[in-house]
Design a protein around this motif. Sequence first.
Motif, PDB file in Angstrom:
ATOM      1  N   TYR A 168       2.969  27.187 -41.133  1.00  0.00           N
ATOM      2  CA  TYR A 168       1.857  27.982 -40.589  1.00  0.00           C
ATOM      3  C   TYR A 168       0.915  27.125 -39.722  1.00  0.00           C
ATOM      4  CZ  TYR A 168      -2.257  31.109 -40.912  1.00  0.00           C
ATOM      5  OH  TYR A 168      -3.274  31.978 -40.954  1.00  0.00           O
ATOM      6  N   VAL A 169       0.520  25.824 -40.071  1.00  0.00           N
ATOM      7  CA  VAL A 169      -0.373  25.109 -39.481  1.00  0.00           C
ATOM      8  C   VAL A 169       0.208  24.573 -38.154  1.00  0.00           C
ATOM      9  CG1 VAL A 169      -1.606  22.663 -39.301  1.00  0.00           C
ATOM     10  CG2 VAL A 169      -1.388  24.144 -41.436  1.00  0.00           C
TER      11      VAL A 169
ATOM     12  N   ILE B 272       0.210  27.340 -35.751  1.00  0.00           N
ATOM     13  CA  ILE B 272      -1.180  27.794 -35.354  1.00  0.00           C
ATOM     14  C   ILE B 272      -1.252  27.006 -33.898  1.00  0.00           C
ATOM     15  CG2 ILE B 272      -3.722  27.586 -35.430  1.00  0.00           C
ATOM     16  CD1 ILE B 272      -3.179  28.113 -38.403  1.00  0.00           C
ATOM     17  N   SER B 273      -0.769  25.572 -34.104  1.00  0.00           N
ATOM     18  CA  SER B 273      -0.949  24.639 -33.135  1.00  0.00           C
ATOM     19  C   SER B 273      -0.240  24.969 -31.871  1.00  0.00           C
ATOM     20  CB  SER B 273      -0.897  23.162 -33.422  1.00  0.00           C
ATOM     21  OG  SER B 273       0.536  22.901 -33.617  1.00  0.00           O
TER      22      SER B 273
ATOM     23  N   ALA C 154      -4.866  34.263 -22.526  1.00  0.00           N
ATOM     24  CA  ALA C 154      -4.512  33.060 -21.890  1.00  0.00           C
ATOM     25  C   ALA C 154      -4.766  33.030 -20.684  1.00  0.00           C
ATOM     26  CB  ALA C 154      -2.864  32.956 -22.363  1.00  0.00           C
TER      27      ALA C 154
ATOM     28  N   ALA D 240      -3.172  39.054 -26.460  1.00  0.00           N
ATOM     29  CA  ALA D 240      -3.124  37.678 -26.366  1.00  0.00           C
ATOM     30  C   ALA D 240      -3.113  36.953 -25.180  1.00  0.00           C
ATOM     31  CB  ALA D 240      -2.270  37.105 -27.591  1.00  0.00           C
TER      32      ALA D 240
ATOM     33  N   LEU E 163       0.675  29.517 -26.309  1.00  0.00           N
ATOM     34  CA  LEU E 163      -0.130  30.791 -25.892  1.00  0.00           C
ATOM     35  C   LEU E 163      -1.420  30.704 -26.232  1.00  0.00           C
ATOM     36  CD1 LEU E 163       2.394  33.323 -27.543  1.00  0.00           C
ATOM     37  CD2 LEU E 163       1.794  33.211 -25.105  1.00  0.00           C
ATOM     38  N   GLY E 164      -2.184  31.558 -25.501  1.00  0.00           N
ATOM     39  CA  GLY E 164      -3.705  31.776 -25.654  1.00  0.00           C
ATOM     40  C   GLY E 164      -4.178  31.964 -27.005  1.00  0.00           C
TER      41      GLY E 164
ATOM     42  N   PRO F 203     -14.924  30.809 -32.626  1.00  0.00           N
ATOM     43  CA  PRO F 203     -13.598  30.806 -31.805  1.00  0.00           C
ATOM     44  C   PRO F 203     -12.482  30.145 -32.603  1.00  0.00           C
ATOM     45  CG  PRO F 203     -14.969  29.449 -30.957  1.00  0.00           C
ATOM     46  CD  PRO F 203     -15.766  29.720 -32.205  1.00  0.00           C
ATOM     47  N   LEU F 204     -11.463  31.230 -32.863  1.00  0.00           N
ATOM     48  CA  LEU F 204     -10.324  30.972 -33.662  1.00  0.00           C
ATOM     49  C   LEU F 204      -9.518  29.961 -32.708  1.00  0.00           C
ATOM     50  CD1 LEU F 204     -10.131  33.629 -36.028  1.00  0.00           C
ATOM     51  CD2 LEU F 204     -10.860  31.770 -36.810  1.00  0.00           C
ATOM     52  N   PRO F 205      -8.612  29.000 -33.385  1.00  0.00           N
ATOM     53  CA  PRO F 205      -7.813  28.127 -32.627  1.00  0.00           C
ATOM     54  C   PRO F 205      -6.885  28.925 -31.613  1.00  0.00           C
ATOM     55  CG  PRO F 205      -7.512  27.982 -34.944  1.00  0.00           C
ATOM     56  CD  PRO F 205      -8.531  28.760 -34.800  1.00  0.00           C
TER      57      PRO F 205
ATOM     58  N   TYR G 226     -11.338  26.402 -40.691  1.00  0.00           N
ATOM     59  CA  TYR G 226     -11.414  26.013 -39.173  1.00  0.00           C
ATOM     60  C   TYR G 226     -12.909  26.463 -38.957  1.00  0.00           C
ATOM     61  CZ  TYR G 226     -10.750  26.092 -34.303  1.00  0.00           C
ATOM     62  OH  TYR G 226     -10.800  25.726 -33.014  1.00  0.00           O
TER      63      TYR G 226
ATOM     64  N   PHE H  19      -3.886  31.289 -33.154  1.00  0.00           N
ATOM     65  CA  PHE H  19      -4.004  31.456 -34.635  1.00  0.00           C
ATOM     66  C   PHE H  19      -3.744  33.150 -34.919  1.00  0.00           C
ATOM     67  CE2 PHE H  19      -6.877  33.957 -37.708  1.00  0.00           C
ATOM     68  CZ  PHE H  19      -6.559  33.241 -38.722  1.00  0.00           C
ATOM     69  N   LEU H  20      -3.827  33.977 -34.165  1.00  0.00           N
ATOM     70  CA  LEU H  20      -3.380  35.296 -34.145  1.00  0.00           C
ATOM     71  C   LEU H  20      -1.791  35.653 -34.574  1.00  0.00           C
ATOM     72  CD1 LEU H  20      -4.601  38.067 -34.695  1.00  0.00           C
ATOM     73  CD2 LEU H  20      -4.394  38.611 -32.252  1.00  0.00           C
ATOM     74  N   ILE H  21      -1.063  35.084 -33.645  1.00  0.00           N
ATOM     75  CA  ILE H  21       0.293  35.506 -33.675  1.00  0.00           C
ATOM     76  C   ILE H  21       0.717  34.456 -35.015  1.00  0.00           C
ATOM     77  CG2 ILE H  21       2.617  35.029 -32.370  1.00  0.00           C
ATOM     78  CD1 ILE H  21       0.853  35.690 -30.029  1.00  0.00           C
TER      79      ILE H  21
ATOM     80  N   SER I 178      -0.523  33.626 -37.843  1.00  0.00           N
ATOM     81  CA  SER I 178      -1.095  34.213 -38.763  1.00  0.00           C
ATOM     82  C   SER I 178      -0.118  35.567 -39.239  1.00  0.00           C
ATOM     83  CB  SER I 178      -2.461  34.803 -38.926  1.00  0.00           C
ATOM     84  OG  SER I 178      -3.335  33.826 -38.522  1.00  0.00           O
ATOM     85  N   ILE I 179       0.322  36.326 -38.149  1.00  0.00           N
ATOM     86  CA  ILE I 179       1.217  37.519 -38.365  1.00  0.00           C
ATOM     87  C   ILE I 179       2.457  37.034 -38.937  1.00  0.00           C
ATOM     88  CG2 ILE I 179       2.135  39.490 -37.210  1.00  0.00           C
ATOM     89  CD1 ILE I 179      -0.218  39.716 -35.395  1.00  0.00           C
TER      90      ILE I 179
ATOM     91  N   PHE J 180      -9.578  21.657 -35.610  1.00  0.00           N
ATOM     92  CA  PHE J 180      -8.211  22.021 -36.070  1.00  0.00           C
ATOM     93  C   PHE J 180      -7.860  21.076 -37.100  1.00  0.00           C
ATOM     94  CE2 PHE J 180      -3.628  22.012 -35.507  1.00  0.00           C
ATOM     95  CZ  PHE J 180      -3.193  23.362 -35.888  1.00  0.00           C
TER      96      PHE J 180
END
Lengths: 505, 325, 152
Positions: C82-83, C86-87, B23, B19, C151-152, C144-146, A403, C91-93, C95-96, A409
């Motif tokens: 996972y992909v 992310i969309s 948002a 997060a 959610l933000g 800036p990660l996706p 990315y 990204f963060l949530i 990934s966790i 994306f």
Amino acid sequence: MLEFLPEVLSSLTQPLNMLLLCAGVLVGIIVGALPGLTATMALALLLPFTFTMESDTSLITMGGLYIGGIYGGCISAILINTPGTPSAIATTFDGYPMTKKGQASKALAAAAISSGIGGIIGGLALLFLTPILADWALNFGPPEYFWVAILGLTMIATLSSGSMLKGLIGGCIGLLLGTVGISPVGGESRYTFGFSQLQSGLELIVILIAFFCIPEVISMIENKVKSQKSVKKEKGIVKTLFFYIIKKPFFLIRSSVIGIITGIIPGAGGNVASLLSYDAAVRFSKDKKSFGKGNVDGVVAAETSNNAEVGGSLVPLLSLGIPGAPPAAIILGALMMQGITPGPDLMSQQPGLVYTFLIAFVAANVVMIIFGLMGSGYIGKVLSIQVSYLAPSIVFLTIIGSYAIRNNFLDVALLIGFGLLAYVMKNAGFNPAPIVLGLILGPIAERGLAQSMLLGEASGNVFALFFSRPISVVLIVLCVLSILLPLLSNLFGAKNEDSQEKLGA
Amino acid sequence: MKKLTLIVVSMLSAVLVLAACGADAGGSGNAENYPSESITYSIPFDPGGQSDVEARRQQPYLEESLGQDVMIQYKPGGGGSVGWSELIGKDPDGHFISGINIPHIILQPLANDDTGYQTEDIVPAAIFQATPIGIAVSKDSDIESLEALVNKAKESPGSITVAGSGRYSGHHIALLQLQDLAGIDMQYVPFDGAAPSIQAFLGGNAEVIFGNSSDLIKYEDDMNILAIGSEKTFKPLPDVPTFKELGYDMTPGIDRGVAVPPETNQEVIDTLETAFLDILDEEGVEDEMYNEGFEPKRMGHEESLEYIEQKTEEYSRILENVEGD
Amino acid sequence: MQKVNYNTISSVILIIVAGIAIWETRGLSEMSYVFPRTIEIILLILSIAYCLKSFIRPTTNSLFEGIDKRKVLVMSLAMIGYVILISLLGFLIASIIFLGSLTWYLQRDNHEKSSKTKIVHVSISAVGVSVFFFVLFRYVFLVPLPSGLLLG
């Protein structure tokens, strides 16, 4: 240049410059080691900071970062089969098998030593031969690019372990993947299937990670014994390796020369250099079969040349103002922001600055060897992490990396899509190396072909343009030799196992 | 063990809260107190390029006049189209702006249907700089003037090779325009950017080159510049005639400006317009630009819109002529 | 996979791919099609040769022989999931969730640790790794990660 020595030395021995040189190398290594973060990107991040620096300081820092970044790429290549930068592709071929055999430290140390030596040779070439080499680079026109790409493609023979037919098919697939996006000469968009992001083509690093890393991660969890192999620590290995490497001066010089030449030609980068040099190493070796199975010579060949390429890529920048590789383009931008416009007269207008940079460049390579060797024992420890933690984390890192390259994306989706495809293909006997080779060389070949056709049309003789220019002729001869020699040696050296295997394939 | 679980749970919830905050902050956008957060200035080209050099020059001035951080982001690809496709999808609150290049934003949608944006989607706030495009031959060439080149091209149509950067680009359209006005036919060979085309030209692979003024100045000693695309005599190249002076009604060049997503509030556009155009009045900025081979321009939002519209008409006509052949 | 040789299947797929690719070059100008079309024709010829070879000398082993198909399938689905996550979630949530659940799944054969210990270890590592790299990229490398749709 001796008259500039006092200026050069006083600049280099400034504590700030020395500190930033080391810091640049170190940060470069870290960034290079993370898949998806490239030397180019690290330099781009540094760019705003150089704005406030003195011009010599900014060049020294950038040089260190560039060198560190290209070396750093080998770390992930060796440890997890993922080239951290495209330059490290060929390092995976033997580096990762060495890791599988528990020789990760040895591979890392060999990479550090050979990278440093390659870098120094490249730096010396840059220091002494720049004017001569620059003129030579100008002789490289579209037909020569085309033939260089074809020469590169003959490597498929070396790279396709197993079936030659599958290797050729893989090469074609790679070439086709390389045509996605706006046609370089025709200007029309092709194979984008409605995704406007694909207009700029498939991102090389994404495809590299997809084809090399994802299949490996899947195999890792499926067969969990493999990566738990502890890294053996051998005493005195650095010394032994060092003498082993420098006892092959011809080998080192050949790899470096390939790197320097590839660097000088704008448009062909460290990836092409390391592949060509690896190919040469295999071809000239007496023990061809051990390559790809963990032969340290493969790592040495690849790493020597991709670091020598760094010096080469700066030749057209310093002499003509033309950047030979993307990272060099950023150094050009940094210079412009300092109010210095690199052009044909940079060397005569700013000799002190140029020589400071060149000497710092060689010094940075020495720093890199030291850091590389210090780290080689410890970095290997990454592999002792349990697979259940390691495998998901690698996937996570590759996702960030893919990315981060261009904040897109679609690249993440392509990474997983192509990764799964690559896993299936690998199991069906399609080696990823020829595919990636095609992807790298395809655009170079296409541009060369189409531009030559246009030039030939204008002169009224397309044929003469392709076949009568001196460098082209040399390249054509090399292509023919590269295809015929293995066949001939098989004929004469008949009945050894090697030839039987090739016929069987 | 309980302690650890507690830590994990609290970390998780902290992340979720963070997060969620992120948002919220992203959605707000109020024209009154614009800019209310840091601004992303997207450059749809590689770092270190000409657009980047300009953006880096502007960054400190912008941060001062707007009172917010300005972050430069690179989004190279497709000759800029990847970055502009992203721009038009962003929130129209003025916190995401992008550098634009003319003719790129006009020619790309004209050339390919899948470009991902339309010229009308891009809302210019200002145009602040231009790089005139010039035409040059090698120092060793027997061609001494544009007229001699035109005559030679008339004698042997299609045999003179011209290097330039890309197809459907500023250089390509300049060539088409010249061919159209002079009634000649030359062989255009597009290269993968300005640097490779210069390399090919210096190496003798093409007889003629279309180049940006900045590059022409850099290699002034190796080439004979026949004409330049500025409106009036170009300061850094006082001896070079303009196309107009030579009787060809064309001003090829690459204009650089800044744009916002469609439907951005007029007040936001005005703020940006002032912020960008005021930079040109700062001491030393114009001289720096001339030294690097750029020409300062001052076009506000309205003027830029008109300019783009006028150029769009001009270019569509030229391309139609070519396709009609 | 038992009756039909996998080489035959892949060669047929390749022939179809080459065919589609050739079809897609219609309507392009000469400079745009000359290179891809040449490659596609070569690919088509090679694929036909590959197809013929797969009949003349069929391989006996099947694709994915001796491979734990279930694990591979889980891994593949996890990556695809996972992909998609992310969309949706950013990204963060995502990934966790991905790191946590995949690590948990891979440890299922490990009976040395109690499941409580496992949960704790897995959560710490998932949150730690994700947050560390998120911060590193977002604030140090300025990438800036996706962010997700929901959610933000």
